[in-house]
Design an enzyme around this catalytic site. Structure first.
Site, mmCIF file in Angstrom:
data_model
loop_
_atom_site.group_PDB
_atom_site.id
_atom_site.type_symbol
_atom_site.label_atom_id
_atom_site.label_comp_id
_atom_site.label_asym_id
_atom_site.label_seq_id
_atom_site.Cartn_x
_atom_site.Cartn_y
_atom_site.Cartn_z
ATOM 1 N N TYR A 278 9.174 -60.236 34.226
ATOM 2 C CA TYR A 278 9.733 -59.065 34.902
ATOM 3 C C TYR A 278 8.681 -58.423 35.809
ATOM 4 C CZ TYR A 278 12.510 -54.833 35.527
ATOM 5 O OH TYR A 278 13.239 -53.807 36.061
ATOM 6 N N CYS B 18 38.438 7.519 75.496
ATOM 7 C CA CYS B 18 39.499 8.183 76.263
ATOM 8 C C CYS B 18 40.550 7.169 76.683
ATOM 9 C CB CYS B 18 38.892 8.872 77.488
ATOM 10 S SG CYS B 18 40.121 9.620 78.567
ATOM 11 N N CYS C 197 40.291 7.302 80.984
ATOM 12 C CA CYS C 197 39.126 6.806 81.728
ATOM 13 C C CYS C 197 38.175 5.966 80.899
ATOM 14 C CB CYS C 197 38.358 7.974 82.357
ATOM 15 S SG CYS C 197 37.541 9.021 81.110
ATOM 16 N N CYS D 127 38.485 14.612 76.138
ATOM 17 C CA CYS D 127 37.603 13.923 77.073
ATOM 18 C C CYS D 127 36.728 14.928 77.807
ATOM 19 C CB CYS D 127 38.417 13.102 78.064
ATOM 20 S SG CYS D 127 37.381 12.110 79.171
#
Length: 918
Positions: free
Chosen positions: A341, A805, A808, A830
């Site tokens: 092995y 607002c 605006c 406003c």
């Protein structure tokens, strides 16, 4: 196991189909063996009758193909963006049979149901033991009454296979646990760092590699990275080397018996003046006097018995074979029964091994057969029991030949070479050492000492068969103490220091072996990964250099101050794994200790990720993406997603640069929390909100742009996105969720079917306030700035709440009425000249709880889709389900319908219009 009359069915399982066939052929002696198909066409079933310690057995021999199960995270953690990589240190994992191994699983289940015994023929190392317990789990799930035994063998030869089946033992749970611990540690560490550095770096830099950059994975492995560290460290050592000139005095003497070179005992000097003065002294008094002559017997000892690492190193050195190729060829020789092995750490033979029998099989070989005959002749005195190398893995003996071969027709040149190495190495290690006579002569010239030595080989012994080594030497003339002579040459010569060479594969394997990095079965895999990941290259001389990518990664972690590229951490882990295999520590103890330590490293490394970025920038160009995109790619965890309940929500930026908290389960889960567009910076903190559930919900330190928020709000705010933070909700309504910079980049809006005709002044956002509906020359924030500022200061008594607002778009602060009929009633009006916008606050609240204005409504449910709710929201506003039912009134008290001035849609106001920044 006691004898019995009735035959019992014994299911034997080997690790590979070829091993199953060899075991079945050797046990049955190829007589009466029947072969039938299993569910998997590659894993056949061999049936024959056999007797185990007097018990009549019907043997059924089949196989797996390596590991039958895989270890991985549960589904929700498997996708890269499904969680914070730090969560992977505690995320649940499971072992499962992948789809491509299901046929093998079904074969084992079907055969196990009708068997009484299960005999495990897996490779006898830790990995094989772990596979054995995978087989046990599957077979006992369908037949819990199985008697389970283990066959231990190291060579596929008849004597050993028959002996092992007659001496069956119990499987070793400790060995299996050690492998389980390693698999889990490697999975968690590898996945966390790989995800971290790939997501951080792949899209941030233009990385030249063998892979497509979109599919490039910057992997991190707990063994792979220290292996890279060895390569980089040697490369840095070479790069930092500065050649330095030195001087030395060389002396030679020719006599009738030959010429000999004497070496200066000082070696060399870096100070030219000093060397020149000493040289002048020697030239002025050049007569040499022999001060001492020593003659002694010397031995050159043969190598220890052959282990895996030593085989790989010697194959690399002698034949220029890579470690990966060496293991492939050795495995094929083992499966064909020619060598034992090939995966073993053992370098000493046990007392039970019949070494003479192994040597006897080689007597007929045309090349080394005569040496084997002489070795076995007692009169030659050549035999010597092999030395003990001090390593024993308790599983397999050293690698040695198990069957004679003069060379098979199907062998490649490398098969011949490796078989020859194994045979010659075995014959050498059971031979006497080479003997030589060594003579050393010391001379004095003007007080300076010089020395010469020569060697004569008296008996070559093992060197006669081990052609890979030599013991060169030269014959030295006869000198006697007190003898004087004038040197033939006496020179002052210069030279320069040279850096060490790049690491060869043998050097690299040696470094890994000494540091405890990997195992004998895995070291070649770690080296291969460096090449596959384009972290290192190997030249035609088998020497390794780091690529720019490999060097940048190591440099980044080194700059952080964490030696993740050093072997120390992995060495401790390997030590702990060995302790598990010996039973002195439990798997749970080792997992807890290692993962706590590595999670702390990961968290600290991630906090210093800028160092990694800086190191990468030394070698690679930045990608077209910006630093903002890098934050978008990574993100810091804020909370578990409240919608899918599987992935984490992380703080990051979208492609437009807007900050958001989004689910890592995208696109399957599209849950997102948009943040105020006025945020300039945001960092997730370690503070946890005490109110929001389910927790933990980590709080975020925000920094707002001063000019984009009302003056009564602080630019610094420690907030929570879970829904409890009124300040964050108010600023989201006031400022919107799209930043002004992204709005500026967006340009003119795209007309839609719901839009109304707008004047040219509404086609672009104002460059001062980013609002639509006016130009910068008529911006209310400029024309009425002084008055508005004064008004805002007066409004601070009402908490600074405001709305936009409806006419605006300017900000309308919340005020308190002082008239007789409405004393104490709050309203918005406003402040812009010529604008008559006015609305009572309670009319907004009574209008249905959800409104489109940027108001400071106190009803937190109005914000559930923005902060902490399950709803989904796109940039710029909510859907039509958020339409307002409120009514605005003008200053005269006449009702004003809530209509968006951008698109005219009455279902929302302009500040949340989807077309606002389109």
């Amino acid at each position: 196991m006691s004898g019995g009359g009735r035959a019992i069915n014994v299911l034997s399982v080997a690790e590979k189909p070829s091993v199953a066939k060899s075991v079945a052929t050797l046990l049955s002696r190829a007589q009466g063996m029947r072969v039938r198909e299993g569910r998997s066409r590659y894993n056949k079933i061999f049936e024959f009758d056999y007797s185990i310690r007097g018990q009549h057995c019907r043997m059924l021999v089949t196989s797996v193909t390596g590991h039958l199960m895989e270890l991985d995270f549960e589904e929700r953690f498997r996708k890269w963006h499904s969680c914070d990589p730090a969560d992977l240190y505690a995320a649940p994992v499971r072992k499962f049979v992948p789809q491509d191994k299901m046929d093998i699983k079904r074969t084992l289940e079907e055969e196990a149901r009708r068997c009484q015994w299960l005999v495990l023929w897996l490779d006898c190392d830790r990995e094989g033991e772990n596979i054995a317990f995978e087989v046990i789990d599957i077979c006992t799930a369908v037949n819990c009454n199985l008697t389970i035994k283990r066959a231990r063998f190291s060579a596929l030869i008849e004597r050993e296979i028959h002996d092992s089946v007659q001496n069956l033992v119990e499987p070793n749970q400790w060995f299996a646990d050690a492998v389980d611990a390693r698999q889990e540690i490697d999975l968690r560490i590898g996945a966390s760092f790989t995800r971290f550095q790939t997501m951080l770096l792949r899209d941030a830099f233009v990385i030249d590699s063998a892979a497509d950059d979109r599919n490039l994975v910057l992997s991190y492995g707990p063994c792979q990275f220290p292996t890279l560290g060895f390569v980089v460290e040697r490369f840095w050592e070479i790069q930092s080397h500065e050649p330095e000139e030195f001087w030395t005095i060389n002396c030679s003497h020719r006599s009738e018996e030959g010429i000999v070179t004497f070496n200066w005992m000082r070696g060399h000097l870096f100070d030219y003046t000093c060397a020149a003065i000493i040289y002048e002294m020697c030239v002025e008094e050049p007569s040499a006097t022999v001060t001492r002559v020593r003659q002694q017997e010397k031995f050159k000892y043969p190598p220890h018995p052959l282990s895996t690492i030593e085989m790989e190193k010697r194959a690399s050195r002698y034949f220029r074979m890579s470690s990966e190729h060496t293991m492939k060829v050795s495995e094929e020789l083992y499966q064909a029964g020619f060598i034992s092995y090939p995966r073993t750490e053992t370098d000493n033979f046990s007392a039970r091994t019949d070494l003479h029998a192994i040597a006897q099989e080689q007597q007929g070989h045309p090349v080394w057969g005569s040496y084997a005959q002489r070795l076995l002749d007692p009169s030659s005195g050549l035999w010597r029991n092999p030395s003990n190398g001090g390593h024993d893995d308790k599983a397999h003996p050293p690698i040695h030949p198990t069957k004679f071969s003069g060379g098979e027709t199907n062998w490649s040149q490398d098969h011949h070479r490796l078989y020859e190495l194994v045979v010659r190495h075995f014959l050498a290690c059971v031979s006497q050492p080479a003997i030589g006579a060594e003579t050393t002569v010391d001379i004095d010239i003007a007080g300076e000492q010089f020395v010469a030595s020569g060697r004569v080989i008296i008996a070559k012994n093992y060197l006669d068969v081990y052609r890979f080594e030599s013991w060169g030497g030269s014959v030295i003339p006869t000198y006697v103490p007190g003898q004087q002579f004038i040197p033939t040459t006496l020179t002052l010569d210069s030279g320069v220091t040279r850096p060490p060479p790049l690491l060869s594969e043998a050097d690299l394997l040696n470094c890994m072996d000494k540091a405890g990095i990997g195992t004998d079965a895995t070291m070649h895999d770690h080296i291969k990964k460096l090449l596959d990941r384009f972290y290192a290259t190997k030249d035609q001389n088998m020497r390794f250099s780091p690529t720019n990518l490999g060097e940048a990664l190591v440099m980044g972690y080194d700059d952080m101050g964490y030696k993740l590229w050093k072997p120390n951490l992995r060495s401790m882990m390997e030590f702990d794994m060995r302790a598990v295999s010996e039973g002195s520590k439990t798997k749970a103890e080792v997992l807890e200790t290692c993962l706590q330590q590595m999670k702390a490293c990961f968290v600290d490394a991630r906090s210093s990720k800028q160092k990694l970025m800086e190191a990468m920038a030394v070698f690679f160009e930045r990608a077209a993406r910006t630093a903002r995109d890098e934050q978008h790619m990574m993100g810091e965890v804020v909370r578990l997603c409240g919608l899918c309940h599987q992935s984490n929500m992380v703080l990051k930026r979208n492609r437009d640069g807007n900050l958001m908290v989004g689910c890592l389960g995208f696109p399957q889960c599209r849950n997102v929390v948009w943040l105020p567009g006025s945020v300039s910076e945001a960092v997730v903190t370690a503070n946890i909100c005490n109110s929001c559930r389910p927790g933990p919900v980590y709080m975020i330190q925000f920094k707002f742009r001063r000019l984009e928020i009302p003056p009564n709000y602080s630019v610094d705010h420690l907030g929570c996105i879970g829904g409890c933070d009124d300040t964050l909700q108010q600023l989201t309504e006031i400022c919107g969720t799209g930043s002004r910079m992204s709005a500026a980049r967006a340009g003119a809006p795209t007309p839609s079917s719901t839009s109304v005709h707008r004047t040219n002044s509404r086609q672009q956002a104002c460059s001062n306030c980013r609002q639509l509906g006016h130009s910068s020359t008529s911006c209310p924030s400029v024309t009425s700035g002084t008055r508005n500022s004064r008004s805002r200061r007066e409004d601070q008594q009402d908490g600074g709440l405001s709305i936009s607002c409806n006419t605006c778009g300017a900000s309308c602060p919340l005020k308190t009425a002082n008239t007789a009929n409405n004393k104490g009633r709050k309203f918005y009006s406003c402040q812009s000249e010529g604008c008559n916008f006015f609305v009572w606050e309670d009319s907004l609240q009574n209008g249905g709880g959800r409104h489109g204005a940027n108001g400071g409504a106190s009803n937190s449910r109005a914000h559930s889709n923005s902060l902490g709710g399950r709803g989904r929201r796109g940039r710029g506003g909510r859907g039509s389900n958020n339409a307002t039912d409120g009514t605005f009134v003008s200053a005269t008290g006449d009702p004003v319908s809530g209509r968006c001035y951008v698109c005219g849609d009455p279902s929302h106001f302009a500040n949340v219009c989807p077309n606002r920044y389109a």
